[in-house]
Design a protein around this motif. Structure first.
Motif, PDB file in Angstrom:
ATOM      1  N   VAL A 140      28.669  36.993  38.123  1.00  0.00           N
ATOM      2  CA  VAL A 140      29.700  37.925  38.573  1.00  0.00           C
ATOM      3  C   VAL A 140      30.890  37.131  39.094  1.00  0.00           C
ATOM      4  O   VAL A 140      30.752  36.011  39.584  1.00  0.00           O
ATOM      5  CB  VAL A 140      29.187  38.881  39.677  1.00  0.00           C
ATOM      6  N   CYS A 141      32.059  37.725  38.975  1.00  0.00           N
ATOM      7  CA  CYS A 141      33.269  37.164  39.561  1.00  0.00           C
ATOM      8  C   CYS A 141      34.099  38.347  40.035  1.00  0.00           C
ATOM      9  O   CYS A 141      34.649  39.092  39.215  1.00  0.00           O
ATOM     10  CB  CYS A 141      34.035  36.305  38.561  1.00  0.00           C
ATOM     11  N   ALA A 142      34.157  38.524  41.347  1.00  0.00           N
ATOM     12  CA  ALA A 142      34.697  39.768  41.907  1.00  0.00           C
ATOM     13  C   ALA A 142      36.014  39.556  42.642  1.00  0.00           C
ATOM     14  O   ALA A 142      36.460  38.435  42.879  1.00  0.00           O
ATOM     15  CB  ALA A 142      33.657  40.368  42.864  1.00  0.00           C
ATOM     16  N   LEU A 143      36.621  40.692  43.003  1.00  0.00           N
ATOM     17  CA  LEU A 143      37.816  40.736  43.848  1.00  0.00           C
ATOM     18  C   LEU A 143      38.966  39.940  43.248  1.00  0.00           C
ATOM     19  O   LEU A 143      39.593  39.119  43.900  1.00  0.00           O
ATOM     20  CB  LEU A 143      37.486  40.262  45.258  1.00  0.00           C
ATOM     21  N   ASP A 144      39.249  40.191  41.981  1.00  0.00           N
ATOM     22  CA  ASP A 144      40.368  39.611  41.218  1.00  0.00           C
ATOM     23  C   ASP A 144      40.451  38.082  41.304  1.00  0.00           C
ATOM     24  O   ASP A 144      41.529  37.502  41.180  1.00  0.00           O
ATOM     25  CB  ASP A 144      41.711  40.254  41.611  1.00  0.00           C
ATOM     26  N   SER A 145      39.318  37.429  41.475  1.00  0.00           N
ATOM     27  CA  SER A 145      39.325  35.968  41.602  1.00  0.00           C
ATOM     28  C   SER A 145      39.867  35.280  40.355  1.00  0.00           C
ATOM     29  O   SER A 145      40.555  34.250  40.447  1.00  0.00           O
ATOM     30  CB  SER A 145      37.912  35.467  41.903  1.00  0.00           C
ATOM     31  N   LEU A 146      39.573  35.818  39.180  1.00  0.00           N
ATOM     32  CA  LEU A 146      40.050  35.187  37.953  1.00  0.00           C
ATOM     33  C   LEU A 146      41.561  35.277  37.814  1.00  0.00           C
ATOM     34  O   LEU A 146      42.169  34.472  37.084  1.00  0.00           O
ATOM     35  CB  LEU A 146      39.368  35.810  36.725  1.00  0.00           C
ATOM     36  N   ASN A 147      42.193  36.215  38.502  1.00  0.00           N
ATOM     37  CA  ASN A 147      43.651  36.296  38.474  1.00  0.00           C
ATOM     38  C   ASN A 147      44.303  35.065  39.113  1.00  0.00           C
ATOM     39  O   ASN A 147      45.482  34.775  38.857  1.00  0.00           O
ATOM     40  CB  ASN A 147      44.153  37.543  39.203  1.00  0.00           C
ATOM     41  N   HIS A 148      43.548  34.362  39.942  1.00  0.00           N
ATOM     42  CA  HIS A 148      44.093  33.170  40.588  1.00  0.00           C
ATOM     43  C   HIS A 148      44.184  31.989  39.622  1.00  0.00           C
ATOM     44  O   HIS A 148      44.799  30.976  39.951  1.00  0.00           O
ATOM     45  CB  HIS A 148      43.239  32.796  41.796  1.00  0.00           C
ATOM     46  N   LYS A 170      37.267  51.413  34.639  1.00  0.00           N
ATOM     47  CA  LYS A 170      38.372  51.570  35.579  1.00  0.00           C
ATOM     48  C   LYS A 170      37.844  51.450  37.010  1.00  0.00           C
ATOM     49  O   LYS A 170      36.994  52.237  37.439  1.00  0.00           O
ATOM     50  CB  LYS A 170      39.022  52.936  35.374  1.00  0.00           C
ATOM     51  N   GLY A 171      38.372  50.444  37.734  1.00  0.00           N
ATOM     52  CA  GLY A 171      37.984  50.285  39.123  1.00  0.00           C
ATOM     53  C   GLY A 171      36.482  50.178  39.272  1.00  0.00           C
ATOM     54  O   GLY A 171      35.801  49.568  38.457  1.00  0.00           O
ATOM     55  N   ASP A 172      35.945  50.793  40.287  1.00  0.00           N
ATOM     56  CA  ASP A 172      34.495  50.771  40.503  1.00  0.00           C
ATOM     57  C   ASP A 172      33.870  52.071  40.030  1.00  0.00           C
ATOM     58  O   ASP A 172      33.120  52.725  40.747  1.00  0.00           O
ATOM     59  CB  ASP A 172      34.199  50.549  41.993  1.00  0.00           C
ATOM     60  N   VAL A 187      37.221  46.395  35.149  1.00  0.00           N
ATOM     61  CA  VAL A 187      35.914  45.750  35.304  1.00  0.00           C
ATOM     62  C   VAL A 187      35.337  45.516  33.911  1.00  0.00           C
ATOM     63  O   VAL A 187      35.146  46.477  33.142  1.00  0.00           O
ATOM     64  CB  VAL A 187      34.960  46.603  36.146  1.00  0.00           C
ATOM     65  N   TYR A 188      35.048  44.259  33.606  1.00  0.00           N
ATOM     66  CA  TYR A 188      34.531  43.882  32.287  1.00  0.00           C
ATOM     67  C   TYR A 188      33.037  43.580  32.373  1.00  0.00           C
ATOM     68  O   TYR A 188      32.591  42.877  33.284  1.00  0.00           O
ATOM     69  CB  TYR A 188      35.246  42.628  31.770  1.00  0.00           C
ATOM     70  N   VAL A 189      32.293  44.111  31.414  1.00  0.00           N
ATOM     71  CA  VAL A 189      30.886  43.770  31.245  1.00  0.00           C
ATOM     72  C   VAL A 189      30.774  42.985  29.953  1.00  0.00           C
ATOM     73  O   VAL A 189      31.175  43.460  28.891  1.00  0.00           O
ATOM     74  CB  VAL A 189      29.984  45.027  31.194  1.00  0.00           C
ATOM     75  N   VAL A 190      30.237  41.765  30.035  1.00  0.00           N
ATOM     76  CA  VAL A 190      30.284  40.822  28.925  1.00  0.00           C
ATOM     77  C   VAL A 190      28.903  40.232  28.686  1.00  0.00           C
ATOM     78  O   VAL A 190      28.130  40.024  29.637  1.00  0.00           O
ATOM     79  CB  VAL A 190      31.296  39.695  29.241  1.00  0.00           C
ATOM     80  N   LYS A 191      28.586  39.975  27.421  1.00  0.00           N
ATOM     81  CA  LYS A 191      27.339  39.281  27.076  1.00  0.00           C
ATOM     82  C   LYS A 191      27.630  38.228  26.027  1.00  0.00           C
ATOM     83  O   LYS A 191      28.723  38.182  25.443  1.00  0.00           O
ATOM     84  CB  LYS A 191      26.303  40.277  26.541  1.00  0.00           C
ATOM     85  N   LYS A 192      26.649  37.371  25.779  1.00  0.00           N
ATOM     86  CA  LYS A 192      26.794  36.359  24.729  1.00  0.00           C
ATOM     87  C   LYS A 192      26.756  37.021  23.357  1.00  0.00           C
ATOM     88  O   LYS A 192      25.980  37.952  23.132  1.00  0.00           O
ATOM     89  CB  LYS A 192      25.700  35.305  24.826  1.00  0.00           C
ATOM     90  N   GLU A 193      27.595  36.534  22.469  1.00  0.00           N
ATOM     91  CA  GLU A 193      27.557  37.031  21.096  1.00  0.00           C
ATOM     92  C   GLU A 193      26.279  36.560  20.423  1.00  0.00           C
ATOM     93  O   GLU A 193      25.801  35.447  20.655  1.00  0.00           O
ATOM     94  CB  GLU A 193      28.768  36.549  20.302  1.00  0.00           C
TER      95      GLU A 193
END
Length: 251
Positions: free
Chosen positions: A109-117, A229-231, A244-250
């Motif tokens: 998980v990576c929460a609270l817009d951390s990847l925007n940094h 959208k959001g939570d 909010v993105y849900v991602v898995k390995k291809e």
């Protein structure tokens, strides 16, 4: 979040409105909705974990947790909490683009817009590739990001003031539309004797378009399962502030 130095000591005070238990429950809801039945493990990686509040919330729900953050100051606070809680969570001081684990994790998980940094798209691509490398073949990666709409229309050229007994904080933003960038300046004023001491923190956020994110994820061998959208469990629209993105390995 290597730039969080002075902010670390005030972070929990200034984010007191964040309900970490609720966010944890939401992420677990997404795990249960989208996980593969073959996934039986409970090892969870909390990326950009900060002071560990979300990490400890997941641990309380039965997950074995690893928290990773690039800020020594933030992790110092997390370690103090770990001792107070008698937690078994493992904390690592690593830049996300240089993530290095002993094996795979079942959830990330990576929460609270951390990847925007992460404002350099090449570095964000490396982060996604590292996550793909250490994610179990049946595992899930869930993250949230602020959208270009939020940067342009909500954060933009705004200023916010936090007046707390322990600290007075002025938060000022400057918007750069070319890459949906927001330059953030935080000024902290805290009492010391009969006067106040001022300290400042500056960093930047970048909002990526859905197309940019999906291209980078695909290049890293990751497949987008759902975007919410959001939570919520609702689809995003043109006024969505947090996706909010849900991602898995291809496969």
């Amino acid at each position: 979040m290597a730039g969080y130095h002075q902010f670390a000591q005030y972070y929990d005070l200034l984010t007191g409105n964040v309900d970490y238990q609720k966010r944890c429950a939401y992420f677990i809801q997404l795990f249960e909705k989208h996980k593969n039945s073959k996934l039986q493990g409970d090892l969870l990686l909390d990326l950009a974990c900060g002071t560990g509040s979300l990490t400890f919330a997941f641990e309380k729900q039965g997950y074995n947790c690893i928290g990773v953050d690039a800020s020594e100051e933030m992790l110092s606070v997390a370690m103090e909490k770990k001792l107070a809680l008698s937690s078994n969570a493992l904390f690592l001081c690593q830049d996300l683009a240089g993530l290095d684990l002993y094996g795979t994790v079942d959830y990330a998980v990576c929460a609270l817009d951390s990847l925007n940094h992460i404002t350099d798209e090449h570095k964000l691509q490396k982060v996604f590739q590292k996550i793909s490398l250490f994610l179990h073949p049946q595992g899930l990666f869930v993250f949230d990001v602020n959208t270009p709409y939020k940067h342009a229309r909500i954060l933009g050229e705004q200023a916010f003031v936090y007046d707390l007994p322990e600290v007075y904080c002025v938060w000022q933003n400057h918007y750069r539309p070319k890459h949906h960038m927001v330059d953030i300046c935080l000024d902290f004023f805290y009492p010391q004797g009969e006067s106040y001491v001022r300290e400042s923190e500056r960093f930047c956020e970048r909002a990526y378009t859905g197309e940019e994110l999906q291209n980078m994820l695909q290049h890293a061998g990751l497949e987008v399962v759902a975007i919410y959208k959001g939570d919520t469990l609702y689809s995003i629209d043109e006024t969505t502030q947090r996706a909010v993105y849900v991602v898995k390995k291809e496969t």
